[in-house]
Scaffold this motif. Structure first.
Motif, mmCIF file in Angstrom:
data_model
loop_
_atom_site.group_PDB
_atom_site.id
_atom_site.type_symbol
_atom_site.label_atom_id
_atom_site.label_comp_id
_atom_site.label_asym_id
_atom_site.label_seq_id
_atom_site.Cartn_x
_atom_site.Cartn_y
_atom_site.Cartn_z
ATOM 1 N N GLN A 56 0.819 -1.216 0.000
ATOM 2 C CA GLN A 56 0.000 0.000 0.000
ATOM 3 C C GLN A 56 0.856 1.269 0.000
ATOM 4 N N ASP A 57 2.167 1.096 -0.110
ATOM 5 C CA ASP A 57 3.112 2.219 -0.090
ATOM 6 C C ASP A 57 3.992 2.107 -1.327
ATOM 7 N N ARG A 58 3.671 2.872 -2.368
ATOM 8 C CA ARG A 58 4.389 2.746 -3.648
ATOM 9 C C ARG A 58 5.868 3.096 -3.514
ATOM 10 N N ALA A 59 6.176 4.040 -2.651
ATOM 11 C CA ALA A 59 7.586 4.404 -2.469
ATOM 12 C C ALA A 59 8.375 3.211 -1.933
ATOM 13 N N GLY A 83 -1.438 -10.622 1.015
ATOM 14 C CA GLY A 83 -2.886 -10.563 0.900
ATOM 15 C C GLY A 83 -3.545 -10.986 2.197
ATOM 16 N N PHE A 84 -4.855 -10.751 2.286
ATOM 17 C CA PHE A 84 -5.618 -11.216 3.437
ATOM 18 C C PHE A 84 -7.057 -11.412 2.996
ATOM 19 N N GLY A 85 -7.867 -12.039 3.848
ATOM 20 C CA GLY A 85 -9.248 -12.337 3.488
ATOM 21 C C GLY A 85 -10.239 -11.791 4.493
ATOM 22 N N LEU A 86 -11.189 -11.013 4.020
ATOM 23 C CA LEU A 86 -12.297 -10.571 4.865
ATOM 24 C C LEU A 86 -13.333 -11.688 4.931
ATOM 25 N N THR A 93 -19.925 -5.125 6.642
ATOM 26 C CA THR A 93 -18.525 -4.769 6.451
ATOM 27 C C THR A 93 -18.385 -3.285 6.139
ATOM 28 N N PRO A 94 -17.639 -2.529 6.934
ATOM 29 C CA PRO A 94 -17.478 -1.089 6.696
ATOM 30 C C PRO A 94 -16.773 -0.813 5.368
ATOM 31 N N PRO A 95 -17.115 0.275 4.702
ATOM 32 C CA PRO A 95 -16.492 0.602 3.415
ATOM 33 C C PRO A 95 -14.967 0.661 3.466
ATOM 34 N N ALA A 99 -12.308 -1.296 1.028
ATOM 35 C CA ALA A 99 -11.214 -0.642 0.313
ATOM 36 C C ALA A 99 -9.876 -1.306 0.634
ATOM 37 N N GLU A 100 -9.669 -1.653 1.908
ATOM 38 C CA GLU A 100 -8.418 -2.312 2.291
ATOM 39 C C GLU A 100 -8.269 -3.659 1.597
ATOM 40 N N GLN A 101 -9.386 -4.409 1.476
ATOM 41 C CA GLN A 101 -9.330 -5.708 0.816
ATOM 42 C C GLN A 101 -8.816 -5.567 -0.608
ATOM 43 N N PHE A 102 -9.315 -4.590 -1.326
ATOM 44 C CA PHE A 102 -8.889 -4.402 -2.712
ATOM 45 C C PHE A 102 -7.538 -3.696 -2.808
ATOM 46 N N ASN A 103 -7.242 -2.802 -1.879
ATOM 47 C CA ASN A 103 -5.943 -2.118 -1.904
ATOM 48 C C ASN A 103 -4.794 -3.111 -1.779
#
Length: 276
Positions: A56-59, A83-86, A93-95, A99-103
């Motif tokens: 999640q950190d491109r740098a 990766g991880f699984g919700l 599930t909160p938005p 977003a974290e799942q796809f990020n």
């Protein structure tokens, strides 16, 4: 000539087992993780560079690739494993968790892939192995978001494989099912606990949990078993796209791919179909 592989998500589970396996096979391994300062095993293996990479950190992605090239001169393969699984009801599930799942499972893979491609094109070749799941082939209730992320990964990887064949870059998918000794399930369970309960789903959730509990009786592979399949995919010299990595999901894969659509959906609805 010794080959070099960069692996994301090696702090535990399948990622660590795969890093260990490739290192024992004589490869140079770039074992990346969010908190490398905590790693106590991989740092002692020869030809292993432990370095920070947070998908999640491109740098951090760019820095890790630079460090790998500085240490080993060239990267020959990348395993997108982080990766991880919700687990839980979509409605609960909160938005921000969606977003974290796809990020992590999708956009993180894309960012690592984009970052390595100039190096691979410069070297006139490379290999990308994306860790998918049985949940990228068939779906299960209470895993809608995880399935969605893995379906996205499957589509992205297949399409990308056609593009990158023109650059002599091979792209592959590894599809494991249940892994007996991974911490992935612990993370999934923790995510489930965070989900708010919605009373209208009580009967459905109880029934679905009972079905999942029965599935746990099926023999699960170990992390090392899956690491062997990943190594096979990395070394078999083919452009094969998909590798089903554990025996437990093969019946479901066969049913999804070979059963008529109406029959398959009816089977799944019968298995999980509990109304309020």
């Amino acid at each position: 000539m010794i080959k070099t592989i960069l692996i994301t998500g090696t702090s535990s589970g399948l990622g660590k087992a795969t890093a260990r396996f490739f290192a024992h096979k004589g490869w140079n391994v770039v074992a990346t993780m969010r908190r490398p300062e905590k790693e106590q095993e991989l740092v002692h293996l020869p030809n292993v560079l432990v370095t920070r990479l947070d998908v999640q950190d491109r740098a951090s992605i760019a820095t890790a690739i630079e460090a790998a090239i500085a240490r080993f001169e060239q990267i020959d393969a990348v395993i997108n494993n982080a990766g991880f699984g919700l687990f839980g009801l979509f409605e609960a599930t909160p938005p921000e968790k969606v977003a974290e799942q796809f990020n992590i499972n999708v956009f993180g893979v894309m960012d690592v892939t984009r970052a390595i491609l100039p190096h691979f094109r410069q070297n006139k070749g490379g290999l990308i192995l994306n860790i998918s799941s049985g949940a990228g082939i068939f779906t299960l209730p209470m895993l809608s978001l995880y399935c969605a992320s893995k379906f996205a990964l499957e589509g992205f990887t297949e399409a990308l494989s056609y593009e990158l064949a023109s650059q002599n870059i091979v792209v592959k998918l590894i599809q494991p099912g249940g892994i007996a000794n991974t911490k992935f399930g612990q993370r999934t369970g923790a995510e489930a606990v965070e989900n708010a309960r919605i009373s209208g789903y009580d009967r459905f959730v109880a029934h679905t949990n009972a079905v999942f509990e029965s599935l746990r009786d099926v023999r699960q592979a170990t992390e090392e078993d899956v690491a062997k399949v990943i190594y096979q995919a990395a070394t078999d010299g083919t452009d094969r796209l998909r590798y089903v990595a554990t025996e437990d999901i093969k019946p479901m894969v066969k049913a999804r791919r070979e059963t008529l659509e109406d029959e398959y959906i009816a089977f799944m609805r019968t298995r999980f179909g509990v109304k309020a």
